[in-house]
Design a protein around this motif. Structure first.
Motif, short mmCIF file in Angstrom:
data_model
loop_
_atom_site.label_atom_id
_atom_site.label_comp_id
_atom_site.label_asym_id
_atom_site.label_seq_id
_atom_site.Cartn_x
_atom_site.Cartn_y
_atom_site.Cartn_z
N ALA A 80 83.71 35.29 -39.20
CA ALA A 80 84.30 34.78 -40.44
C ALA A 80 84.78 33.35 -40.25
CB ALA A 80 85.46 35.67 -40.88
N PRO A 81 84.36 32.42 -41.14
CA PRO A 81 84.83 31.04 -41.04
C PRO A 81 86.32 30.97 -41.36
CG PRO A 81 83.63 31.35 -43.08
CD PRO A 81 83.45 32.60 -42.28
N LYS A 82 86.96 29.98 -40.79
CA LYS A 82 88.39 29.83 -41.05
C LYS A 82 88.59 29.21 -42.42
CE LYS A 82 89.76 29.39 -36.20
NZ LYS A 82 90.44 28.53 -35.18
N VAL A 83 89.31 29.92 -43.25
CA VAL A 83 89.61 29.44 -44.60
C VAL A 83 91.13 29.34 -44.72
CG1 VAL A 83 89.42 29.90 -47.07
CG2 VAL A 83 87.55 30.51 -45.53
N SER A 84 91.60 28.14 -45.11
CA SER A 84 93.04 27.94 -45.22
C SER A 84 93.57 28.60 -46.47
CB SER A 84 93.36 26.44 -45.25
OG SER A 84 94.74 26.23 -45.43
N ALA A 85 94.76 29.14 -46.34
CA ALA A 85 95.40 29.77 -47.50
C ALA A 85 96.01 28.75 -48.44
CB ALA A 85 96.49 30.74 -47.02
N SER A 86 96.03 27.47 -48.05
CA SER A 86 96.57 26.41 -48.90
C SER A 86 95.77 25.14 -48.69
CB SER A 86 98.05 26.16 -48.56
OG SER A 86 98.17 25.76 -47.21
N SER A 87 95.81 24.27 -49.69
CA SER A 87 95.09 23.01 -49.61
C SER A 87 95.85 22.03 -48.73
CB SER A 87 94.92 22.43 -51.02
OG SER A 87 94.25 21.18 -50.96
N ALA A 88 95.12 20.99 -48.26
CA ALA A 88 95.76 19.99 -47.40
C ALA A 88 96.88 19.28 -48.14
CB ALA A 88 94.72 18.99 -46.91
N ASP A 89 96.67 18.98 -49.39
CA ASP A 89 97.73 18.45 -50.24
C ASP A 89 97.51 18.98 -51.64
OD1 ASP A 89 95.97 16.62 -51.78
OD2 ASP A 89 95.80 15.55 -49.87
N LEU A 90 98.39 18.64 -52.54
CA LEU A 90 98.32 19.19 -53.90
C LEU A 90 97.78 18.21 -54.91
CD1 LEU A 90 101.61 21.29 -53.98
CD2 LEU A 90 99.27 22.08 -53.64
N THR A 131 85.31 40.20 -44.92
CA THR A 131 85.49 41.55 -44.39
C THR A 131 84.30 42.44 -44.77
OG1 THR A 131 87.90 41.37 -44.51
CG2 THR A 131 86.98 43.60 -44.42
N ALA A 132 83.86 42.33 -46.01
CA ALA A 132 82.72 43.13 -46.47
C ALA A 132 81.46 42.76 -45.72
CB ALA A 132 82.52 42.94 -47.98
N LEU A 133 81.26 41.47 -45.49
CA LEU A 133 80.07 41.02 -44.75
C LEU A 133 80.14 41.47 -43.29
CD1 LEU A 133 77.45 39.51 -44.41
CD2 LEU A 133 78.74 37.37 -44.24
N GLU A 137 78.43 34.36 -48.41
CA GLU A 137 78.74 35.61 -47.71
C GLU A 137 78.36 36.82 -48.54
OE1 GLU A 137 82.85 35.23 -46.76
OE2 GLU A 137 82.51 33.79 -45.14
N ASN A 138 78.54 36.75 -49.84
CA ASN A 138 78.13 37.85 -50.71
C ASN A 138 76.61 38.02 -50.70
OD1 ASN A 138 80.71 38.59 -51.44
ND2 ASN A 138 80.75 37.36 -53.29
N ALA A 139 75.89 36.89 -50.68
CA ALA A 139 74.43 36.96 -50.63
C ALA A 139 73.97 37.58 -49.31
CB ALA A 139 73.83 35.57 -50.80
N ASP A 140 74.58 37.16 -48.20
CA ASP A 140 74.23 37.73 -46.90
C ASP A 140 74.57 39.21 -46.84
OD1 ASP A 140 73.38 35.27 -46.05
OD2 ASP A 140 75.20 34.78 -44.94
N ARG A 141 75.70 39.57 -47.43
CA ARG A 141 76.08 40.99 -47.43
C ARG A 141 75.06 41.82 -48.19
NH1 ARG A 141 78.14 43.60 -51.35
NH2 ARG A 141 78.90 41.71 -52.41
N ARG A 142 74.63 41.33 -49.33
CA ARG A 142 73.64 42.08 -50.12
C ARG A 142 72.33 42.24 -49.34
NH1 ARG A 142 76.17 39.14 -54.36
NH2 ARG A 142 74.67 37.43 -54.12
N ALA A 143 71.92 41.18 -48.66
CA ALA A 143 70.68 41.24 -47.90
C ALA A 143 70.79 42.23 -46.74
CB ALA A 143 70.32 39.85 -47.38
N ARG A 144 71.89 42.17 -46.03
CA ARG A 144 72.06 43.06 -44.88
C ARG A 144 72.28 44.50 -45.32
NH1 ARG A 144 75.65 38.82 -41.20
NH2 ARG A 144 74.02 37.19 -41.23
N SER A 145 72.93 44.67 -46.46
CA SER A 145 73.11 46.02 -46.98
C SER A 145 71.76 46.63 -47.38
CB SER A 145 74.06 46.00 -48.18
OG SER A 145 75.36 45.60 -47.78
#
Length: 439
Positions: free
Chosen positions: A172-182, A108-110, A201-209
Motif C-alpha cells: 500500500a502506498p503511503k497516503v497522508s491523512a492531511s495535506s501539506a498545507d491548506l 486493504t481490499a486490494l 487500486e480498485n481496477a487492480d482489485r477487480r482484475a485480481r478478483s
C-alpha cells in the motif's frame, strides 16, 4: 385689563424714555423663557420645523460617528474573512480525511484480493504439478475409467487457468491523512492524487478478483474429481484390508496409513498426486502380500510352520505377529536355530519375527531349544504391551533387548541354551522375576 396692570407696577418714565440697548446681529434676540402653559405649543412648533431649521450637530460628534462606522465596517470585513478561512479549513480537512479513508479501504481490499489470489495460484500450481504424477500413472483396474478421466480433464482446465499468471505483490502506498498545507490548490491536488490511487487500486482489485474467481472455479472442479478418485480407492482399500486374510499385517498397516493420509484433503501439499499413487501402491502391496501368503500355504513345510506360528501367537498376549521364513537369518542357516524380531509400539502394537528353516526341523523333532528360541523372539515383542513397557524401561533392564527376551523365555520355563543363554548369557534372578511379571 390694561397692559401695564398685567406687568405689575409701572416702570419709571426715565426707563421708558431711555434709548434701547443695541442687539448684535450675530446673536439672536433672546426670547422670553417658556412658561408652563407654552411648553406643549412650543414642542409642537419645534416638531413642525423643517430640516434646515433643526439645530446643527457639532462637528466633533460628526467625526466620532464616522470613525466608529468605518471601524465597524473593518471589523465586520475581518470577521467575514476569518469566518471564510475557518470554513475552508474545515472543508479541506474533511475532504482530505474522506479521501484518506477511501484510500485506506481501497488498499486493504486490494491487499486482501492479492493475498487470496496468491494463495489460490500457489494451490493451483501445486495441484497441477502433483496430480500429473497420478494422471500419468496407469489406471488400476479397481478405479473407474470415468472417475479417472474426470480428474485428468479437471487438471487440464486448472492448468489452463494458471497459464500466464505469475505471483504479484502489493504494498500500500503511503497516503497522508492531511495535506501539506491548506492552500486551495494544494488541497485539491492532494485529494485528486489520492483519488487517482484509489481508481488504480480498485481496477487492480477487480482484475485480481476475476483471476481469483477463475482459479477458484477450476480448483473446485479439481478438488471434486480428486475426492471422487480418493473415495473409490479408499473404499477398495478398506475392502482389501478386511478380505485379504493371508496378507501380512505390515502391508495392511502401510495401506491404513495411505488411506488416513488422504482424509484431510486430497489436494493438500501433504497428499496430492503422490498420495494417490502411494494409495494405489499400498492397495497393490496388500494384494501382493495376500497372494504370497496363499502361495506359502502351498509349501510342503507349511503345516509345521503353521504350528510354530500358532504357538508364537498363543503366547503373545494379543500382540499381532507377522512371521517370515528364510533359509538364513542373521547369516545363520543349516545347523543353527536363528531368529530376529522387529517390534512396533504404534498401530496397536505389533512385530515381525523372522525364523530360519532349520528351526522347523528341530520343532518337528521336539527339540526344546527350538521352542525356546521361538519364546525368546516372542519375548522381544512383549515390550509393546502397556503393562510390560515400564518393566523393560526400568533400571533392572534399562532397555536391554536381548537380556529382556532371554529372561522372559526363562520365566516361561525355558531355562535352556535356546532361550538366549548360549548367545547372551543367563539373566539375573531379579531380571527373570521382573520379566515374569509381563506374562
Amino acid at each position: 385689563m390694561h397692559e401695564d396692570e398685567a406687568r405689575g407696577d409701572a416702570a419709571p418714565d426715565t426707563v421708558d424714555d431711555a434709548t434701547p440697548t443695541p442687539v448684535l446681529e450675530s446673536e439672536p434676540a433672546p426670547k422670553p423663557g417658556p412658561g408652563p402653559e407654552s411648553a406643549p405649543a412650543e414642542q409642537a412648533e419645534s416638531a413642525a420645523d423643517s430640516p434646515d431649521e433643526r439645530p446643527e450637530v457639532p462637528a466633533k460628534r460628526r467625526r466620532r460617528g464616522l470613525v466608529l462606522g468605518v471601524a465597524s465596517a473593518v471589523l465586520l470585513s475581518a470577521g467575514a474573512i476569518t469566518g471564510v478561512g475557518w470554513g475552508w479549513q474545515a472543508y479541506a480537512a474533511s475532504r482530505t480525511a474522506v479521501a484518506y479513508q477511501e484510500a485506506t479501504a481501497a488498499a486493504t481490499a486490494l491487499e486482501d484480493a492479492t493475498d487470496a489470489r496468491e494463495t489460490a495460484l500457489n494451490k493451483a500450481t501445486f495441484s497441477v504439478t502433483s496430480l500429473k504424477e497420478f494422471t500419468d500413472h496407469d489406471r488400476p483396474a479397481y478405479l473407474g475409467e470415468a472417475t479417472a478421466a474426470a480428474l485428468a480433464a479437471a487438471r487440464t482446465k486448472l492448468e489452463a487457468a494458471t497459464s500466464g499468471l505469475h505471483s504479484v505483490r502489493f504494498e500500500a502506498p503511503k497516503v497522508s491523512a492531511s495535506s501539506a498545507d491548506l492552500m486551495p490548490w494544494t488541497v485539491i491536488a492532494h485529494v485528486e492524487h489520492t483519488h487517482a490511487l484509489i481508481r488504480k487500486e480498485n481496477a487492480d482489485r477487480r482484475a485480481r478478483s476475476a483471476e481469483l474467481a477463475s482459479l477458484a472455479s477450476a480448483q473446485k472442479a479439481v478438488n471434486a474429481s480428486a475426492d471422487a478418485v480418493y473415495a473409490e480407492l479408499k473404499a477398495h482399500g478398506e475392502q482389501v484390508i478386511t478380505a485379504d486374510d493371508a496378507a501380512t499385517y505390515a502391508s495392511k498397516v502401510e495401506l491404513r496409513h495411505a488411506i488416513d493420509a488422504g482424509e484431510s484433503g486430497v489436494t493438500l501439499s501433504t497428499f496430492g498426486g503422490p498420495g494417490l499413487v502411494q494409495l494405489v501402491a499400498a492397495i497393490d502391496g496388500v494384494d501382493a502380500a495376500h497372494a504370497a501368503g496363499l502361495a506359502a500355504r502351498q509349501d510342503p513345510a507349511y503345516p509345521v510352520r503353521a504350528q510354530i506360528e500358532e504357538y508364537a501367537r498363543s503366547i503373545a498376549h494379543g500382540v499381532t505377529l507377522d512371521v517370515e521364513w528364510h533359509a538364513e537369518v542373521s547369516g545363520l542357516g543349516e545347523g543353527w536355530y536363528s531368529g530376529t524380531t522387529v517390534y512396533h509400539p504404534d498401530d496397536g502394537g505389533w512385530a515381525t519375527i523372522d525364523l530360519n528353516f532349520p528351526l522347523q526341523d528341530g520343532w518337528s523333532r521336539g527339540d526344546v531349544d527350538a521352542r525356546a528360541l521361538v519364546a525368546h523372539e516372542v519375548g522381544h515383542a512383549q515390550v509393546v504391551r502397556p503393562e510390560c513397557a515400564p518393566l523393560f524401561a526400568s533400571p533392572t533392564f534399562n532397555h536391554d533387548d536381548e537380556m529382556w527376551a532371554t529372561a522372559w523365555a526363562i520365566s516361561l520355563g525355558f531355562d535352556t541354551a535356546g532361550s538366549g543363554i548360549e548367545a547372551y548369557g543367563r539373566p539375573s534372578d531379579e531380571q527373570i522375576a521382573v520379566a515374569g511379571q509381563c506374562r
